[in-house]
Design a protein around this motif. Sequence first.
Motif, mmCIF file in Angstrom:
data_model
loop_
_atom_site.group_PDB
_atom_site.id
_atom_site.type_symbol
_atom_site.label_atom_id
_atom_site.label_comp_id
_atom_site.label_asym_id
_atom_site.label_seq_id
_atom_site.Cartn_x
_atom_site.Cartn_y
_atom_site.Cartn_z
ATOM 1 N N VAL A 157 0.855 -1.180 0.000
ATOM 2 C CA VAL A 157 0.000 0.000 0.000
ATOM 3 C C VAL A 157 0.892 1.231 0.000
ATOM 4 O O VAL A 157 1.787 1.350 0.836
ATOM 5 C CB VAL A 157 -0.930 0.024 1.241
ATOM 6 C CG1 VAL A 157 -1.787 1.270 1.254
ATOM 7 C CG2 VAL A 157 -1.776 -1.222 1.302
ATOM 8 N N ILE A 158 0.646 2.132 -0.939
ATOM 9 C CA ILE A 158 1.366 3.400 -0.970
ATOM 10 C C ILE A 158 0.363 4.484 -0.642
ATOM 11 O O ILE A 158 -0.642 4.657 -1.338
ATOM 12 C CB ILE A 158 2.042 3.643 -2.330
ATOM 13 C CG1 ILE A 158 3.057 2.528 -2.581
ATOM 14 C CG2 ILE A 158 2.704 5.013 -2.364
ATOM 15 C CD1 ILE A 158 3.763 2.590 -3.896
ATOM 16 N N VAL B 186 -5.197 6.248 0.633
ATOM 17 C CA VAL B 186 -4.570 5.214 -0.191
ATOM 18 C C VAL B 186 -4.383 5.735 -1.612
ATOM 19 O O VAL B 186 -5.347 6.082 -2.291
ATOM 20 C CB VAL B 186 -5.420 3.923 -0.208
ATOM 21 C CG1 VAL B 186 -4.797 2.887 -1.131
ATOM 22 C CG2 VAL B 186 -5.563 3.368 1.200
ATOM 23 N N GLN B 187 -3.125 5.800 -2.041
ATOM 24 C CA GLN B 187 -2.833 6.244 -3.398
ATOM 25 C C GLN B 187 -2.775 5.058 -4.361
ATOM 26 O O GLN B 187 -3.348 5.105 -5.441
ATOM 27 C CB GLN B 187 -1.505 7.001 -3.438
ATOM 28 C CG GLN B 187 -1.161 7.532 -4.814
ATOM 29 C CD GLN B 187 0.158 8.284 -4.820
ATOM 30 O OE1 GLN B 187 0.942 8.203 -3.888
ATOM 31 N NE2 GLN B 187 0.404 9.004 -5.890
ATOM 32 N N ARG B 188 -2.051 3.984 -3.958
ATOM 33 C CA ARG B 188 -1.915 2.802 -4.818
ATOM 34 C C ARG B 188 -1.889 1.549 -3.970
ATOM 35 O O ARG B 188 -1.402 1.558 -2.841
ATOM 36 C CB ARG B 188 -0.605 2.849 -5.620
ATOM 37 C CG ARG B 188 -0.599 3.829 -6.732
ATOM 38 C CD ARG B 188 0.646 3.683 -7.573
ATOM 39 N NE ARG B 188 1.841 3.643 -6.753
ATOM 40 C CZ ARG B 188 2.972 4.258 -7.043
ATOM 41 N NH1 ARG B 188 3.075 4.959 -8.130
ATOM 42 N NH2 ARG B 188 4.011 4.164 -6.266
ATOM 43 N N VAL B 189 -2.378 0.448 -4.573
ATOM 44 C CA VAL B 189 -2.302 -0.875 -3.948
ATOM 45 C C VAL B 189 -1.828 -1.852 -5.014
ATOM 46 O O VAL B 189 -2.345 -1.875 -6.132
ATOM 47 C CB VAL B 189 -3.671 -1.332 -3.385
ATOM 48 C CG1 VAL B 189 -3.559 -2.734 -2.798
ATOM 49 C CG2 VAL B 189 -4.187 -0.350 -2.342
ATOM 50 N N PRO C 238 13.930 -12.136 -14.336
ATOM 51 C CA PRO C 238 13.090 -11.672 -13.223
ATOM 52 C C PRO C 238 11.794 -12.474 -13.137
ATOM 53 O O PRO C 238 11.189 -12.796 -14.152
ATOM 54 C CB PRO C 238 12.779 -10.219 -13.584
ATOM 55 C CG PRO C 238 13.766 -9.827 -14.609
ATOM 56 C CD PRO C 238 14.217 -11.082 -15.291
ATOM 57 N N ALA C 239 11.408 -12.799 -11.926
ATOM 58 C CA ALA C 239 10.178 -13.564 -11.702
ATOM 59 C C ALA C 239 9.385 -12.886 -10.601
ATOM 60 O O ALA C 239 9.946 -12.278 -9.693
ATOM 61 C CB ALA C 239 10.510 -14.998 -11.304
ATOM 62 N N GLY C 240 8.101 -13.020 -10.664
ATOM 63 C CA GLY C 240 7.262 -12.439 -9.622
ATOM 64 C C GLY C 240 7.121 -10.944 -9.808
ATOM 65 O O GLY C 240 6.862 -10.461 -10.901
ATOM 66 N N GLY C 241 7.300 -10.198 -8.757
ATOM 67 C CA GLY C 241 7.149 -8.755 -8.817
ATOM 68 C C GLY C 241 5.781 -8.335 -8.295
ATOM 69 O O GLY C 241 5.093 -9.094 -7.609
ATOM 70 N N TRP C 242 5.402 -7.124 -8.622
ATOM 71 C CA TRP C 242 4.162 -6.551 -8.133
ATOM 72 C C TRP C 242 3.250 -6.178 -9.295
ATOM 73 O O TRP C 242 3.715 -5.760 -10.343
ATOM 74 C CB TRP C 242 4.453 -5.298 -7.310
ATOM 75 C CG TRP C 242 5.232 -5.588 -6.073
ATOM 76 C CD1 TRP C 242 6.582 -5.548 -5.926
ATOM 77 C CD2 TRP C 242 4.714 -6.004 -4.815
ATOM 78 N NE1 TRP C 242 6.934 -5.902 -4.655
ATOM 79 C CE2 TRP C 242 5.805 -6.173 -3.943
ATOM 80 C CE3 TRP C 242 3.434 -6.234 -4.335
ATOM 81 C CZ2 TRP C 242 5.646 -6.576 -2.626
ATOM 82 C CZ3 TRP C 242 3.284 -6.624 -3.021
ATOM 83 C CH2 TRP C 242 4.375 -6.794 -2.170
ATOM 84 N N ARG C 243 1.941 -6.317 -9.084
ATOM 85 C CA ARG C 243 0.947 -5.909 -10.079
ATOM 86 C C ARG C 243 -0.015 -4.934 -9.419
ATOM 87 O O ARG C 243 -0.660 -5.250 -8.417
ATOM 88 C CB ARG C 243 0.174 -7.120 -10.611
ATOM 89 C CG ARG C 243 -0.845 -6.751 -11.696
ATOM 90 C CD ARG C 243 -1.477 -7.977 -12.304
ATOM 91 N NE ARG C 243 -2.262 -8.736 -11.361
ATOM 92 C CZ ARG C 243 -3.583 -8.615 -11.208
ATOM 93 N NH1 ARG C 243 -4.257 -7.778 -11.938
ATOM 94 N NH2 ARG C 243 -4.214 -9.368 -10.326
ATOM 95 N N GLU C 244 -0.075 -3.753 -9.964
ATOM 96 C CA GLU C 244 -0.940 -2.717 -9.411
ATOM 97 C C GLU C 244 -2.409 -3.053 -9.696
ATOM 98 O O GLU C 244 -2.767 -3.357 -10.831
ATOM 99 C CB GLU C 244 -0.583 -1.371 -10.041
ATOM 100 C CG GLU C 244 -1.309 -0.211 -9.426
ATOM 101 C CD GLU C 244 -0.830 1.107 -9.993
ATOM 102 O OE1 GLU C 244 -1.474 1.581 -10.938
ATOM 103 O OE2 GLU C 244 0.192 1.625 -9.498
ATOM 104 N N ILE C 245 -3.237 -3.008 -8.651
ATOM 105 C CA ILE C 245 -4.659 -3.304 -8.829
ATOM 106 C C ILE C 245 -5.548 -2.113 -8.504
ATOM 107 O O ILE C 245 -6.731 -2.109 -8.837
ATOM 108 C CB ILE C 245 -5.100 -4.528 -7.999
ATOM 109 C CG1 ILE C 245 -4.861 -4.298 -6.520
ATOM 110 C CG2 ILE C 245 -4.429 -5.785 -8.495
ATOM 111 C CD1 ILE C 245 -5.526 -5.317 -5.632
ATOM 112 N N TYR C 246 -4.979 -1.105 -7.801
ATOM 113 C CA TYR C 246 -5.769 0.081 -7.501
ATOM 114 C C TYR C 246 -4.855 1.298 -7.535
ATOM 115 O O TYR C 246 -3.722 1.257 -7.052
ATOM 116 C CB TYR C 246 -6.430 -0.018 -6.118
ATOM 117 C CG TYR C 246 -7.094 1.278 -5.707
ATOM 118 C CD1 TYR C 246 -8.310 1.669 -6.263
ATOM 119 C CD2 TYR C 246 -6.478 2.135 -4.811
ATOM 120 C CE1 TYR C 246 -8.909 2.866 -5.907
ATOM 121 C CE2 TYR C 246 -7.071 3.332 -4.444
ATOM 122 C CZ TYR C 246 -8.280 3.696 -4.999
ATOM 123 O OH TYR C 246 -8.856 4.890 -4.665
#
Length: 166
Positions: A51-52, A87-90, A155-163
């Motif tokens: 959460v950002i 909440v700016q980004r999740v 690279p594997a995995g990482g983050w995916r922005e959903i909001y």
Amino acid sequence: MRHLLAWAGRRSLSLAVLLLLLLAAGPSLGAAEKSDWGNLKQVAPGQTIKVIATDGKSSQGDFQSVSDDALVVRLAGGDRSFPRETVQRVSIKRDGHRGKHALIGAVIGAGGGLGAGIAVDQCTPTVIVCTGNKGKAILTPGFALLGAGIGALLPAGGWREIYRSR
């Protein structure tokens, strides 16, 4: 025949340009859906999220719950509630695919090794060194191991922005 080749060349160039435009526009096509707070209702409890906040601070923990007004995340110090307006980004953590990448790399490497082995095994009177059929037997598994190693390093995995707030 020359006209047919020219037509085919123009057609493939047009398809290549269209593909590049679609790839460039791809990330912006889903941007409108990311501003929907309802996306958070699809996150499973216990899934790792980041959460950002609007003040720029980042918090990472396990998703607990979401309501119309707030998001609850389990952090190292306990549960923390993030009011919706802060909440700016999740983003959610994606699963890693190192094994899959290694397997794909091994298959590509084996194919390349087999092709190189076939080329090396061609014995003609002008060739100085003739390997018989040893080129395929040596290069195929060698290139497969090299490809698997390279695939595992990707690279594997990482983050995916959903909001993302508006």
